[in-house]
Design an enzyme around this catalytic site. Structure first.
Site, PDB file in Angstrom:
ATOM      1  N   TYR A 147       5.615 -12.221   4.482  1.00  0.00           N
ATOM      2  CA  TYR A 147       4.446 -11.483   3.864  1.00  0.00           C
ATOM      3  C   TYR A 147       4.075 -12.422   2.493  1.00  0.00           C
ATOM      4  O   TYR A 147       4.770 -12.485   1.550  1.00  0.00           O
ATOM      5  CB  TYR A 147       5.006 -10.159   3.432  1.00  0.00           C
ATOM      6  CG  TYR A 147       3.807  -9.570   2.914  1.00  0.00           C
ATOM      7  CD1 TYR A 147       2.546  -9.858   2.425  1.00  0.00           C
ATOM      8  CD2 TYR A 147       4.037  -7.954   2.207  1.00  0.00           C
ATOM      9  CE1 TYR A 147       1.624  -8.886   1.762  1.00  0.00           C
ATOM     10  CE2 TYR A 147       2.977  -7.204   1.826  1.00  0.00           C
ATOM     11  CZ  TYR A 147       1.988  -7.745   1.533  1.00  0.00           C
ATOM     12  OH  TYR A 147       1.012  -6.847   0.910  1.00  0.00           O
TER      13      TYR A 147
ATOM     14  N   THR B 256       0.645  -1.155   0.040  1.00  0.00           N
ATOM     15  CA  THR B 256      -0.123   0.158  -0.004  1.00  0.00           C
ATOM     16  C   THR B 256       0.786   1.357   0.108  1.00  0.00           C
ATOM     17  O   THR B 256       0.333   2.358  -0.380  1.00  0.00           O
ATOM     18  CB  THR B 256      -0.928  -0.002   1.409  1.00  0.00           C
ATOM     19  OG1 THR B 256      -1.662  -1.402   1.195  1.00  0.00           O
ATOM     20  CG2 THR B 256      -1.947   1.174   1.162  1.00  0.00           C
TER      21      THR B 256
ATOM     22  N   LYS C 218       2.264 -12.698   7.152  1.00  0.00           N
ATOM     23  CA  LYS C 218       0.960 -12.051   6.831  1.00  0.00           C
ATOM     24  C   LYS C 218       0.281 -12.842   5.678  1.00  0.00           C
ATOM     25  O   LYS C 218       1.085 -12.896   4.603  1.00  0.00           O
ATOM     26  CB  LYS C 218       1.361 -10.632   6.574  1.00  0.00           C
ATOM     27  CG  LYS C 218       0.058  -9.634   6.076  1.00  0.00           C
ATOM     28  CD  LYS C 218       0.515  -8.410   5.296  1.00  0.00           C
ATOM     29  CE  LYS C 218      -0.906  -7.897   4.576  1.00  0.00           C
ATOM     30  NZ  LYS C 218      -0.252  -6.799   3.532  1.00  0.00           N
TER      31      LYS C 218
END
Length: 305
Positions: free
Chosen positions: A143, A47, A172
């Protein structure tokens, strides 16, 4: 060993009209998110358009976020968690970025995405994360984002790394595949003293908490920090109905992210709220007028504008 928990937004990187990082806007954004209930911050994630940042900007972004929230605490009376994104295509470049984080100081952990473009085998991924973990004393959070990198950390590989690398402290999961998340949790359960699973799909935070996730890295928390924090806080308070209501309230915003190239919807949502963060860098384009109106209505319905 540090344990990631709660709602940790992958904070956006504001850019000015010339494409430079707007550090003043970044500092304000960090304070805004913390003041609205998030439990930590994660600069330079997907992001945060990490792929567009040079070393000088990398260091200053980390310093800006850290300094903006120094001394602040979250709802649980704990310091604001800070996780630094350290993602690259090669192992050596990830290790180099982690050394920069170590020099900056003040960060609880680093997050490392599976390499982009290269379609690794599971053995290659194992060696990738093991080498990275052995290069640093910092806690490392893997991730997993198969929709973006076209490769996934198999649950068995995650469990193998949890067993062999004590400073790999979690993963994650942004696959949106609840079975994958469940398998991460099931297979790493013997290592729960140091390894936790963070939900990475905003529509599944409530479900993830019930399965055993310790929290969520939620991109939509940039736009709706209090709503997303309510999912976790109300769940922890035993108010499961309230947590589910917050999850339902959030869902339309996450679904609206499909309208544009990520993370333009997040930045446009902030702009519609009167929070100037600029646009995404080219080649990511703006939403169309019709898409902006649809997003505006979503935010109106959520009572965010």
């Amino acid at each position: 060993m540090y344990k990631p928990y709660g709602v940790i937004p992958p904070i956006i990187t504001p850019f000015d009209e010339n494409g430079g990082v707007d550090y003043a806007a970044l500092a304000k954004m960090a304070v805004h998110l913390v003041d609205n209930g998030v439990h930590g911050l994660f600069p330079l994630g997907t992001t945060g358009e990490f792929y567009a940042i040079n070393d000088e900007q990398f260091i200053k972004i980390l310093e800006t976020v850290r300094d903006a929230v120094t001394g602040k605490t979250n709802r649980y009376g704990k310091p604001i968690q800070l996780i630094a994104g350290c993602s690259h295509i090669t192992t050596r470049e990830v290790c180099r970025l982690i050394k920069l984080v170590e020099k900056v100081g003040g960060y609880d952990a680093v997050s490392v995405l599976t390499p982009m473009f290269v379609s690794q085998t599971q053995d290659e991924l194992y060696n990738y994360y093991k080498t990275i973990a052995e290069s640093t004393a910092m806690p490392v959070i893997m991730y997993n984002n198969k929709p973006k990198t076209n490769v996934t950390i198999a649950p068995a590989t995650a469990a193998r790394l949890a067993a062999d690398c004590p400073n790999i402290i979690g993963v994650k999961d942004s696959t949106g595949d609840m079975t994958n998340t469940e398998e991460y949790l099931r297979l790493t359960a013997p290592y729960r003293d140091h390894f936790n699973v963070m939900m990475g799909r905003d529509t599944l935070i409530y479900a993830g908490l019930h399965y055993g996730c310790s929290g969520a890295v939620a991109s939509c928390a940039n736009v709706a920090p209090r709503v997303v924090a309510d999912i976790y806080d109300k769940y922890m308070d035993g108010d499961w109905n309230g947590a589910l209501e917050a999850q339902y309230r959030l869902a339309p915003l996450r679904i609206a992210c499909a309208m544009g190239t990520f993370p333009e919807v997040i930045k446009e949502g902030l702009t519609l709220q009167g929070i100037p963060v600029g646009k995404c860098l080219d080649p990511i384009g703006e939403l169309t007028a019709a898409e902006k109106e649809k997003l505006r209505q979503v935010l109106v319905d959520m009572k965010l504008i």
